[in-house]
Design a protein around this motif. Structure first.
Motif, PDB file in Angstrom:
ATOM      1  N   SER A 146     136.095  10.820  45.776  1.00  0.00           N
ATOM      2  CA  SER A 146     135.516  12.028  45.167  1.00  0.00           C
ATOM      3  C   SER A 146     133.993  11.906  45.081  1.00  0.00           C
ATOM      4  O   SER A 146     133.284  12.894  45.213  1.00  0.00           O
ATOM      5  CB  SER A 146     136.118  12.278  43.788  1.00  0.00           C
ATOM      6  N   ARG A 147     133.475  10.691  44.886  1.00  0.00           N
ATOM      7  CA  ARG A 147     132.023  10.500  44.847  1.00  0.00           C
ATOM      8  C   ARG A 147     131.407  10.816  46.209  1.00  0.00           C
ATOM      9  O   ARG A 147     130.383  11.486  46.299  1.00  0.00           O
ATOM     10  CB  ARG A 147     131.683   9.069  44.431  1.00  0.00           C
ATOM     11  N   ALA A 148     132.053  10.357  47.284  1.00  0.00           N
ATOM     12  CA  ALA A 148     131.546  10.650  48.625  1.00  0.00           C
ATOM     13  C   ALA A 148     131.610  12.146  48.895  1.00  0.00           C
ATOM     14  O   ALA A 148     130.718  12.711  49.519  1.00  0.00           O
ATOM     15  CB  ALA A 148     132.350   9.884  49.673  1.00  0.00           C
ATOM     16  N   ARG A 149     132.666  12.817  48.413  1.00  0.00           N
ATOM     17  CA  ARG A 149     132.792  14.266  48.588  1.00  0.00           C
ATOM     18  C   ARG A 149     131.666  14.988  47.856  1.00  0.00           C
ATOM     19  O   ARG A 149     131.044  15.904  48.387  1.00  0.00           O
ATOM     20  CB  ARG A 149     134.162  14.730  48.072  1.00  0.00           C
ATOM     21  N   ARG A 150     131.371  14.547  46.627  1.00  0.00           N
ATOM     22  CA  ARG A 150     130.274  15.162  45.866  1.00  0.00           C
ATOM     23  C   ARG A 150     128.941  14.931  46.563  1.00  0.00           C
ATOM     24  O   ARG A 150     128.105  15.832  46.649  1.00  0.00           O
ATOM     25  CB  ARG A 150     130.227  14.596  44.447  1.00  0.00           C
TER      26      ARG A 150
ATOM     27  N   TRP B 207     136.048   3.131  52.577  1.00  0.00           N
ATOM     28  CA  TRP B 207     136.709   4.197  51.829  1.00  0.00           C
ATOM     29  C   TRP B 207     135.779   4.818  50.798  1.00  0.00           C
ATOM     30  O   TRP B 207     135.990   5.949  50.387  1.00  0.00           O
ATOM     31  CB  TRP B 207     137.980   3.682  51.158  1.00  0.00           C
ATOM     32  N   GLU B 208     134.729   4.099  50.396  1.00  0.00           N
ATOM     33  CA  GLU B 208     133.802   4.645  49.405  1.00  0.00           C
ATOM     34  C   GLU B 208     132.932   5.754  49.989  1.00  0.00           C
ATOM     35  O   GLU B 208     132.439   6.599  49.258  1.00  0.00           O
ATOM     36  CB  GLU B 208     132.919   3.536  48.845  1.00  0.00           C
ATOM     37  N   ASP B 209     132.729   5.753  51.314  1.00  0.00           N
ATOM     38  CA  ASP B 209     131.882   6.751  51.960  1.00  0.00           C
ATOM     39  C   ASP B 209     132.683   7.826  52.678  1.00  0.00           C
ATOM     40  O   ASP B 209     132.097   8.714  53.300  1.00  0.00           O
ATOM     41  CB  ASP B 209     130.952   6.063  52.971  1.00  0.00           C
ATOM     42  N   ASP B 210     133.994   7.755  52.625  1.00  0.00           N
ATOM     43  CA  ASP B 210     134.844   8.728  53.304  1.00  0.00           C
ATOM     44  C   ASP B 210     135.170   9.857  52.338  1.00  0.00           C
ATOM     45  O   ASP B 210     135.865   9.644  51.346  1.00  0.00           O
ATOM     46  CB  ASP B 210     136.127   8.047  53.788  1.00  0.00           C
ATOM     47  N   PRO B 211     134.692  11.088  52.610  1.00  0.00           N
ATOM     48  CA  PRO B 211     134.939  12.201  51.689  1.00  0.00           C
ATOM     49  C   PRO B 211     136.422  12.513  51.483  1.00  0.00           C
ATOM     50  O   PRO B 211     136.803  13.061  50.463  1.00  0.00           O
ATOM     51  CB  PRO B 211     134.232  13.388  52.346  1.00  0.00           C
ATOM     52  N   ALA B 212     137.257  12.156  52.436  1.00  0.00           N
ATOM     53  CA  ALA B 212     138.684  12.406  52.294  1.00  0.00           C
ATOM     54  C   ALA B 212     139.331  11.436  51.309  1.00  0.00           C
ATOM     55  O   ALA B 212     140.400  11.716  50.776  1.00  0.00           O
ATOM     56  CB  ALA B 212     139.368  12.300  53.652  1.00  0.00           C
TER      57      ALA B 212
END
Length: 111
Positions: free
Chosen positions: A77-81, A69-74
């Motif tokens: 927010s950190r992964a999205r950035r 979940w840490e690398d999923d942009p959905a």
């Protein structure tokens, strides 16, 4: 003579504490539920569905190496950035390459 009716209490004495204890233990230790569904027709496998369910606290999941979940942009927010920053870098590099090609193209057209 009427007899008093005893209806079971949905959450009787101590059951709330027991449920809390069970939930705490499950989140602390984690629990895995696994199952496979296979659909065969005349010994030909048509469909296989593998189901895996893990119930654990976030800390326990991280201890087990589960942190998707840490690398999923959905979901992060950190992964999205990070994804936006990577996309921005790629676009800047593409623009720089195109700008380098533009003077060469102008020279070829003028010749």
């Amino acid at each position: 003579m009427s007899m008093p009716s005893r209806l079971p209490e949905p959450y009787g004495q101590g059951s709330g504490a027991n449920l809390a204890d069970i939930l705490e233990r499950v989140l602390d230790k984690g629990i895995v539920i696994a199952g496979d569904i296979r659909i065969n027709l005349l010994d030909i496998e048509l469909l296989t569905i593998k189901l895996r369910l893990i119930v654990a606290s976030v800390d326990k999941a991280k201890e087990m190496g589960i942190d998707w979940w840490e690398d999923d942009p959905a979901l992060s927010s950190r992964a999205r950035r990070n994804e936006l920053a990577r996309e921005n870098t790629e676009l800047r590099e593409r623009l720089a390459r195109l700008e380098e090609l533009e003077p060469q193209r102008a020279e070829e057209e003028s010749s």
